[in-house]
Motif scaffolding. Sequence first.
Motif: not given
Length: 287
Positions: A235-253
């Motif tokens: 194992g190594r890190v293949k991909l690193s991706v940011d999730v920029k949606e603010d928290k708290p989140r709802t299922i609408d996201f």
Amino acid sequence: MNARDVVQLPARTANASRSPVKIAFRGVSKLYGGAGRAKNQTLALDSLDVDIRATEIVTVLGPTGCGKSSALNLIAGFERPSTGKLALDGNAISGPGPDRAVVFQHPSLFPWLNVFDNVTLGVKCRGVPAETYSARAMHLLREVGLSGFERHYPYQLSGGMQQRVQIARALVSEPKVLLLDEPFGALDYQTRIQMQELLLALWQEYKPTIFFITHDVTEAIFVADRVLVMSRRPGRVKLSVDVKEDKPRTIDFMATPAFMELQRELLHAVQEEVQANKTAPAHAMAA
């Protein structure tokens, strides 16, 4: 991207520029097996370089056997790196400690203890006075929706309720790091969403650093500041991706174009490694 191409990417979350590094992997490898012939050994992690920032929620995806749980066990202090350095707040991790708490997929509750006693057993055994932990335990049980169930036993609870007990037990010691190993994997879909929302609500209040293993891409995106995709073993890190949606989140996201684009990118990355795993020769699995 070739199936074996690995991209080591630095943290790029919104909090990265403001938060210090909490957990640092520096050239960490983990080798299992005896010291004898190489064919009896398995290289689970290979030269892993990852920074996890304070209060960051990092979720980890990857094919079976890619070293996700090995990385978690190293952070927890259950195991030691074979090579490289692993530090928490700049100090080498030498074993388990109350600054880290682990929540597993299947609740590890003591059936002969009621909910309150399951939650408080660890702090009680460490000699923390009852007047210190009792009020906190009751507060946490309210926070996780178990007020009124303090004297119930595990067999009287649903799977989701048992996981709530596990989370309350993990947080009662005020850990700085919360390690989650597929904690909601055995739950039905609706309960799983509720638990994800609960986790984010608890994070808002307590702000632990979270390392969260999952096989569910939707879950990985919904709860994370950053998603790591691990390559097939070693194992190594293949991909690193940011999730920029603010928290708290709802299922609408989950219905937004940004969510669906992240989902597509991550599904492709994971599937590449799953397919490579299926076609890899047996000797490639051993160190």
